[in-house]
Design an enzyme around this catalytic site. Structure first.
Site, PDB file in Angstrom:
ATOM      1  NE  ARG A 168      35.330 -83.961-141.184  1.00 56.58           N
ATOM      2  CZ  ARG A 168      35.801 -83.374-140.086  1.00 56.58           C
ATOM      3  NH1 ARG A 168      34.945 -82.941-139.177  1.00 56.58           N
ATOM      4  NH2 ARG A 168      37.086 -83.209-139.884  1.00 56.58           N
ATOM      5  CD  GLU A 191      38.420 -80.279-137.497  1.00 55.02           C
ATOM      6  OE1 GLU A 191      39.042 -80.464-136.449  1.00 55.02           O
ATOM      7  OE2 GLU A 191      38.064 -81.206-138.260  1.00 55.02           O
ATOM      8  CD  GLU A 238      36.625 -80.130-133.078  1.00 54.48           C
ATOM      9  OE1 GLU A 238      37.262 -81.184-133.348  1.00 54.48           O
ATOM     10  OE2 GLU A 238      35.794 -79.643-133.853  1.00 54.48           O
TER      11      GLU A 238
END
Length: 678
Positions: free
Chosen positions: A124, A163, A320
């Site tokens: 990612r 993030e 989160e």
């Protein structure tokens, strides 16, 4: 209670994020499941009390399967399903990881690491923050998402990317080098000013033209520390610029609050969140227990307090956390029964008005298939699911605490720039690391039951009785003057070794260490004398220390303790200096945990710092939040024994009245709405 005004954040044009009670939410990835599972999920969300769901976080390849072709059918269905069931949407822009077609058509968007090699798709964040091609395609996607859902009543919050900078904050490609040069020109104006700031007269590094400057890729020797420091500053600013560009697109179509999830945690250091916080409409953070640390629960408290500092003391969101184990540490430990609840309420105690998890349903495939979720692989006939439901019920009972703020009269100074510079390549001891020294000071206060605000070095300190500055290697003149003026006005400060050494350009302050704080502390250090790993030195106070000693002499400070061994026997190790109406303490070594706690206990007593809870080895947390109509005492018992503590009022978890003493069972949490006289 500290009565300073909160720092405002975000855009004045946005509608503030407001939620009824404590938000309880999760990341949801419906693209991994079929429609029959979606219907079941919404029923279970209602059972658990989940009322805020993040979607489209990693949706790019689903929404735009081919260049310029958009398919919103799945998101349309999910949003309507959630909305019909009273569940609000935290809508991602979908840009966090590009689809394979983009890197296939434009491999130049891929990030380049320090050794000059490219990193490829398959994970990612395989994109360069400075890539104009990536930005063009990403912002086009944001435009489409915002056009379609900008006025949808289900959308309660915009979630930019995900993030940001977790993996790709530092890119060393040619696009980045071009953007870095433009940033440097804006910062310094002339090449002569840059040469002065970087000290390029050393090793024949002097630049004649901007075009000669590159990103600080790996070299055969150590690199120019000024260049590396500025590259960290640039990289944080570059990603922040990208965040602003996504936000600007959203603003054209929506007045809903915008945020992104910070990563205030022990292992992420590449973004200076003091510069980011004013740009978000509500501060949100991701936090996961790090079992590579000796005391993960205390690090959680530190991260929550730092997140509150970023929010200017105002409530924030935990975007989160894990219901159980993560999947990315060497040993991914499951949480003990009740630990998920204790972790969640520790964040609430320290200012969070929302508790969310990654993720809703455990994935069956992909890199995170062994990451825990609210709905585990084993399903709902599990202890974990029952705790998920019970946590939702508890958060519902705590709804009245929202909007209240944490009470603290001690502060700790924290600086990402000091972290970047202090952990550089060529320094006196590779064993001295900034965050470890910060954690050591925080842990001592935590053991003493003292609630701490974590603030930037330039913050107004007048509302605090004690300020601690651990290993603040890099500090500006204004920041140093701020701490000095605070003490002169009657404040109490503790400064630890390797502080005040350099200015903003990583230039050593001449005349002896600790540089910017010599006058405040009444000492001069002639020379550093680090210790080898494993070596311990004793003090005449009976304490022991390691890592570091200094050839220090008093220029007015009272000597509290001296070394009785090691390389500098008889040399001062701990001092106290009367400066104006206040006291400034200095610790010239790394005291072992018990000795540092003992010293801070003495300083706290002299500064009249109030410990909210009892002293404990990290097993008991007590924090107070104060609202307009009531105060709330949070007591978290991480230990194996029941505890009794003084309190009076109404306990919100059980609904029971409390008369003078509250019993907190082992592993439990109690939250007391205090009587006015308590």
């Amino acid at each position: 209670m500290n009565s300073r005004a909160a720092t405002s954040t975000g855009s004045a044009s946005a509608t503030p994020f407001v939620h009824e009670g404590v938000a309880y939410g999760c990341d949801y990835n419906p693209e991994q499941w079929g429609p029959e599972v979606w219907a079941e999920d919404v029923v279970l969300m209602r059972e658990a009390g989940v009322d805020l769901v993040a979607i489209n976080i990693f949706g790019w390849s689903q929404v735009e399967p081919r260049p310029g072709e958009y398919d919103f059918d799945r998101i349309d269905t999910i949003i309507e399903l959630l909305h019909a069931n009273g569940i609000r949407v935290n809508l991602g822009t979908g840009t966090s990881s590009p689809p394979p077609w983009l890197s296939t058509l434009h491999p130049e968007i891929l990030p380049v690491v320090e050794d000059g090699t490219t990193r490829y798709p398959g994970g990612r964040q395989a994109w360069c923050p400075s890539s104009p091609i990536f930005r063009e395609h990403a912002l086009a996607l944001v435009e489409k998402v915002a056009e379609r859902y900008g006025r949808h009543p289900a959308v309660a919050l915009w979630h930019v990317s995900n993030e940001l900078g977790c993996h790709n904050a530092l890119c060393y490609c040619d696009d980045t080098a071009a953007a870095f040069r433009l940033w440097l020109q804006a910062r310094y104006g002339t090449i002569e000013a840059l040469n002065s700031a970087w000290g390029t007269s050393f090793w024949s590094q002097r630049y004649g033209r901007w075009a000669e400057i590159l990103t600080p890729r790996l070299t055969l020797s150590s690199r120019n520390p000024g260049q590396v420091l500025d590259f960290h500053r640039f990289s944080s600013a570059e990603l922040l610029d990208y965040y602003r560009r996504e936000t600007a697109v959203l603003r054209r179509h929506s007045d809903v609050a915008v945020t992104t999830n910070f990563m205030v945690t022990s292992h992420i250091r590449n973004l200076d969140y003091w510069t980011w916080a004013p740009e978000v409409d509500i501060v949100a953070n991701d936090h996961y227990l790090d079992h590579r640390l000796a005391d993960p629960a205390t690090e959680l408290a530190f991260a929550a307090d730092l997140t509150r500092g970023l929010a200017g003391g105002q409530p924030w969101l935990l975007m989160e956390q894990a219901a159980g184990a993560v999947n990315w540490q060497p040993h991914n430990l499951a949480k003990a029964p009740g630990e998920m609840t204790r972790n969640s309420l520790a964040h609430v105690a320290r200012g969070a008005d929302g508790i969310c998890f990654f993720q809703w349903r455990a994935s069956l495939q992909g890199s995170e298939k062994f990451h825990s979720a609210l709905v585990p692989h084993a399903g709902t006939d599990t202890a974990l699911w029952r705790e998920v439901v019970a946590l939702g019920e508890t958060l519902d009972r705590l709804g009245e605490i929202t909007g209240s703020t944490v009470v603290a009269d001690a502060a700790l100074l924290f600086s990402w720039e000091a972290w970047w510079a202090g952990d550089g390549e060529s320094r006196p001891s590779q064993s001295v690391r900034y965050l470890e020294q910060v954690h050591a000071a925080y842990a001592a206060l935590h053991r003493l039951g003292v609630t701490v605000d974590i603030v930037a070095p330039g913050t107004d300190l007048s509302g605090y009785r004690l300020v601690v500055a651990p290993a603040l290697y890099l500090v500006s003149d204004a920041e140093a003057d701020n701490l000095t003026a605070y003490v002169a006005a009657g404040g109490h400060a503790l400064v630890t070794f390797f502080s005040g050494i350099v200015d903003e350009d990583d230039r050593v302050r001449p005349g002896g260490y600790p540089g910017a704080f010599r006058g405040l502390l009444g000492v001069t250090v002639e020379e550093f004398s680090p210790l080898l790993p494993g070596h311990v030195v004793g003090l005449d106070s009976g304490a022991s220390a390691s890592l570091w000693t200094e050839r220090l002499r008093s220029t007015g400070a009272e000597v509290i303790a001296r070394y009785r061994g090691g390389p500098l026997p008889g040399t001062p190790a701990i001092t106290r200096n009367r400066h104006g109406a206040g006291d400034a303490w200095y610790v010239a070594t790394a005291l072992e945990a018990g000795a540092l706690t003992d010293l801070l206990r003495t300083i706290c007593q002299q500064a009249r710092v109030t410990a909210v809870g009892p002293e404990s080895p990290g097993t008991i947390e007590v924090v107070r939040r104060a609202g307009a109509a009531a105060t709330y005492l949070f007591i978290i018992n991480h230990g194996e024994d029941d505890i009794d503590l003084p309190a009076s009022g109404r306990e919100l978890v059980t609904g029971e009245p409390v008369n003078r003493i509250v019993r907190v069972p082992a592993g439990a949490v109690r939250v007391i709405r205090e009587d006015p006289a308590s």
